[in-house]
Design a protein around this motif. Structure first.
Motif, short mmCIF file in Angstrom:
data_model
loop_
_atom_site.label_atom_id
_atom_site.label_comp_id
_atom_site.label_asym_id
_atom_site.label_seq_id
_atom_site.Cartn_x
_atom_site.Cartn_y
_atom_site.Cartn_z
N ILE A 75 0.82 -1.06 0.05
CA ILE A 75 0.05 -0.08 0.14
C ILE A 75 0.86 1.26 -0.06
CG2 ILE A 75 -1.90 1.06 1.20
CD1 ILE A 75 -2.41 -1.59 2.68
N ASP A 76 0.75 2.15 -0.85
CA ASP A 76 1.50 3.23 -0.97
C ASP A 76 0.86 4.39 -0.21
OD1 ASP A 76 3.17 5.50 -2.46
OD2 ASP A 76 3.97 3.89 -3.14
N ASP A 77 1.04 5.67 -0.75
CA ASP A 77 0.69 6.95 0.23
C ASP A 77 -0.93 6.73 0.25
OD1 ASP A 77 1.07 9.36 1.47
OD2 ASP A 77 1.96 10.45 -0.03
N CYS A 78 -1.21 7.49 1.68
CA CYS A 78 -2.47 7.84 1.70
C CYS A 78 -3.44 6.82 2.58
CB CYS A 78 -3.46 8.16 0.46
SG CYS A 78 -2.65 9.81 -0.16
N LEU A 150 8.73 -1.93 3.88
CA LEU A 150 8.37 -0.33 4.01
C LEU A 150 9.08 0.46 3.12
CD1 LEU A 150 7.24 1.78 5.75
CD2 LEU A 150 9.79 2.12 6.80
N LYS A 151 8.31 1.01 2.24
CA LYS A 151 8.76 2.02 1.23
C LYS A 151 8.86 3.23 1.92
CE LYS A 151 7.59 4.41 -3.09
NZ LYS A 151 6.42 4.26 -4.46
N TYR A 152 9.95 4.02 1.94
CA TYR A 152 10.29 5.24 2.72
C TYR A 152 10.64 6.35 2.00
CZ TYR A 152 10.62 6.68 7.80
OH TYR A 152 10.30 7.35 8.84
N ASP A 153 9.59 7.22 1.79
CA ASP A 153 9.71 8.22 0.72
C ASP A 153 10.47 9.41 1.44
OD1 ASP A 153 9.28 9.54 -1.55
OD2 ASP A 153 7.09 9.21 -1.62
N TRP A 154 10.69 10.75 0.70
CA TRP A 154 11.67 11.60 1.06
C TRP A 154 11.15 13.17 1.02
CZ3 TRP A 154 15.55 11.80 4.01
CH2 TRP A 154 16.35 12.90 3.92
N GLU A 186 14.39 7.92 -2.21
CA GLU A 186 14.88 9.32 -2.27
C GLU A 186 14.86 9.98 -3.70
OE1 GLU A 186 18.74 11.76 -1.80
OE2 GLU A 186 18.29 10.04 -2.91
N TRP A 187 14.73 9.29 -4.62
CA TRP A 187 14.86 9.75 -6.02
C TRP A 187 16.35 9.96 -6.69
CZ3 TRP A 187 11.96 13.77 -3.11
CH2 TRP A 187 11.02 13.53 -2.69
N GLY A 188 17.24 9.35 -5.93
CA GLY A 188 18.54 9.46 -6.42
C GLY A 188 19.07 10.80 -6.17
N TRP A 204 16.87 1.21 -3.42
CA TRP A 204 16.80 2.48 -3.56
C TRP A 204 16.53 2.93 -5.09
CZ3 TRP A 204 21.15 -0.33 -2.06
CH2 TRP A 204 22.11 -0.31 -3.08
N ARG A 205 15.59 4.04 -5.04
CA ARG A 205 15.32 4.53 -6.27
C ARG A 205 16.27 5.50 -6.74
NH1 ARG A 205 9.67 6.14 -6.77
NH2 ARG A 205 10.48 7.89 -7.93
N THR A 206 16.84 5.33 -8.18
CA THR A 206 17.66 6.14 -8.54
C THR A 206 17.34 7.44 -9.23
OG1 THR A 206 17.38 4.69 -10.66
CG2 THR A 206 19.06 4.06 -9.05
N GLY A 208 13.79 10.38 -10.16
CA GLY A 208 12.24 10.75 -10.03
C GLY A 208 11.24 9.81 -10.47
N ASP A 209 9.88 10.00 -10.27
CA ASP A 209 9.02 9.15 -10.65
C ASP A 209 8.95 8.61 -12.06
OD1 ASP A 209 8.55 9.38 -8.08
OD2 ASP A 209 6.37 10.25 -8.08
N ILE A 210 8.39 7.59 -12.13
CA ILE A 210 8.20 7.12 -13.65
C ILE A 210 6.69 7.62 -14.16
CG2 ILE A 210 6.92 4.92 -12.86
CD1 ILE A 210 8.40 3.70 -15.20
#
Ligand code: GLA
Length: 399
Positions: A75-78, A150-154, A186-188, A204-206, A208-210
């Motif tokens: 489950i992502d955000d919200c 856990l996906k941990y955003d920035w 952290e989008w790289g 780790w995300r390399t 920004g968003d796809i």
């Protein structure tokens, strides 16, 4: 001499202690191959609920995605709305009326694993409460709910140090005692490939968003930069391959396969390239009503086997000439997975020669097409194929 002996003894003791620590860390052997699963964001954004997630978990099983290796239901955000008087995170009571443990229990009852999302800053990207200052408290709750990922955003991290923030969250998760995959999102920006493994990140995300688009970068509706098409993300992976390996992966973001913005040819290319990059394969479409073509892309076991190869090498671009590219990945059995990629708008004949993929040119090797599911025969020195516009031919080469 005496000092030397003492130093040696202390050195040994220190080494043994850190070895023991590594052994006892609950997260020590997670994600030995790139994680596979489903995540709500790409298709549903903030529109998440218990019903949606349970329905999707059912669909993971019924569609054959589980058999193909997709295990995490994330489950992502919200899902979260506030914090209570004790600072505990509060799930949306309308959308998750039975709380998060009930969702996790349901997912586990299907033999799947359960993922949630939060953010290292004060608020998530969708302005829900973030984890800052509540890391240990949140980790204890996640463990109690049975969270496995856990996906941990920035977003909203102002002056925070990325490396320290993610190290802190990993320590909190480990202290809670449950093995939990840590997905650094952290989008790289702060080059997480340089420190992600050391702080216990599993991916780790390399970038920004796809976005569900073949190429280019586009500004977001609010004017900020940028969402990325598949080719733009691909180009941003150049040079990062040596940072990936079992337990710690570069993440070029979740899959858009099946979301409607690309052709099936482009989706095949997207999926093939992500597999060659040893990327996490986190599907992001509605699995409850996939067209057969989309189902067949996402469950192509030969392509998935390239992604999941136990050696854990990330593939790389080995040749480029205009719109023609060759990408290759070494496999555990000594073979290579190879993608001939046509970025252009007409058919192109593309070749790979053996030296580009690390073989002497004189040897002959069996070439197998992973989309036709067919051995194409033995080839010496090189292999060529006609590749459709925006398409790939993906093969294995085995001497
Ligand atoms: C960021 C992330 C996305 C998604 C959204 C949710 O943009 O990069 O993958 O999680 O936040 O708000």
């Amino acid at each position: 001499m005496k000092n030397f002996v003492l130093a040696a003894i202390f050195g040994l003791l220190g080494g043994a202690a850190s070895l023991a620590q590594e052994k006892t860390s609950p997260s020590a052997s997670l994600a030995l191959t790139p994680p596979m699963g489903w995540n709500s964001w790409n298709k549903f954004n903030c529109n998440v609920s218990e019903d949606l997630i349970k329905g999707m978990a059912d669909a993971v099983v019924k569609s054959g995605m589980k058999d193909a290796g997709y295990i995490y239901v994330n489950i992502d955000d919200c899902w979260q709305v506030s914090r209570d008087a004790n600072g505990n995170i509060v799930p949306d009571p309308q959308r998750f009326p039975h709380g998060m443990k009930a969702v996790g229990d349901y997912i586990h009852s299907l033999g799947l694993k359960f993922g949630v999302y939060s953010d290292a800053g004060s608020q998530t990207c969708a302005k829900r409460p973030g984890g800052l200052g509540h890391e240990y408290q949140d980790a204890i709750l996640y463990a109690a709910w049975g969270v496995d990922y856990l996906k941990y955003d920035w977003c909203n991290t102002t002056t925070q140090d990325a490396r320290a923030s993610y190290a802190n969250m990993r320590a909190a998760l480990d202290a809670a005692g449950r093995p939990i995959v840590l997905s650094i999102c952290e989008w790289g920006t702060a080059k997480p490939w340089l420190w992600g493994k050391e702080v216990g990140g599993n991916l780790w995300r390399t970038t920004g968003d796809i976005q569900d688009r073949w190429g280019g970068q586009q500004k977001w509706p609010d004017g900020s930069c940028c969402s990325n098409g598949v080719l733009s993300i691909l180009d941003q992976q150049l040079g990062l391959q040596s940072y990936a390996g079992p337990g710690h992966w570069n993440d070029p973001d979740m899959l858009e396969v099946g979301n409607g913005g690309m052709t099936d040819t482009e989706y095949k290319s997207h999926f093939s390239l992500w597999a060659l990059l040893a990327a996490p394969l986190i599907s992001g479409n509605d699995l409850r009503n996939m067209r057969p073509e989309i189902h067949d892309i996402l469950t192509n076991k030969e392509v998935i086997a390239v992604d999941q190869d136990a050696l854990g090498r990330e593939g790389e671009r080995v040749a480029k000439s205009g719109d023609q590219e060759v990408w290759a990945k070494q496999l555990k059995d000594g073979g290579r997975a190879v993608i001939l990629l046509n970025r252009g708008s007409g058919d192109q004949e593309i070749s790979v020669n053996w030296e580009e993929i690390g073989y002497p040119s004189g040897i002959s090797a069996v070439v197998r097409d992973l989309w036709l599911h067919k051995d194409l025969g033995k080839f010496t020195g090189e292999f060529s194929a006609t590749v459709a516009p925006h398409g790939v031919v993906m093969v294995t080469v085995r001497p």
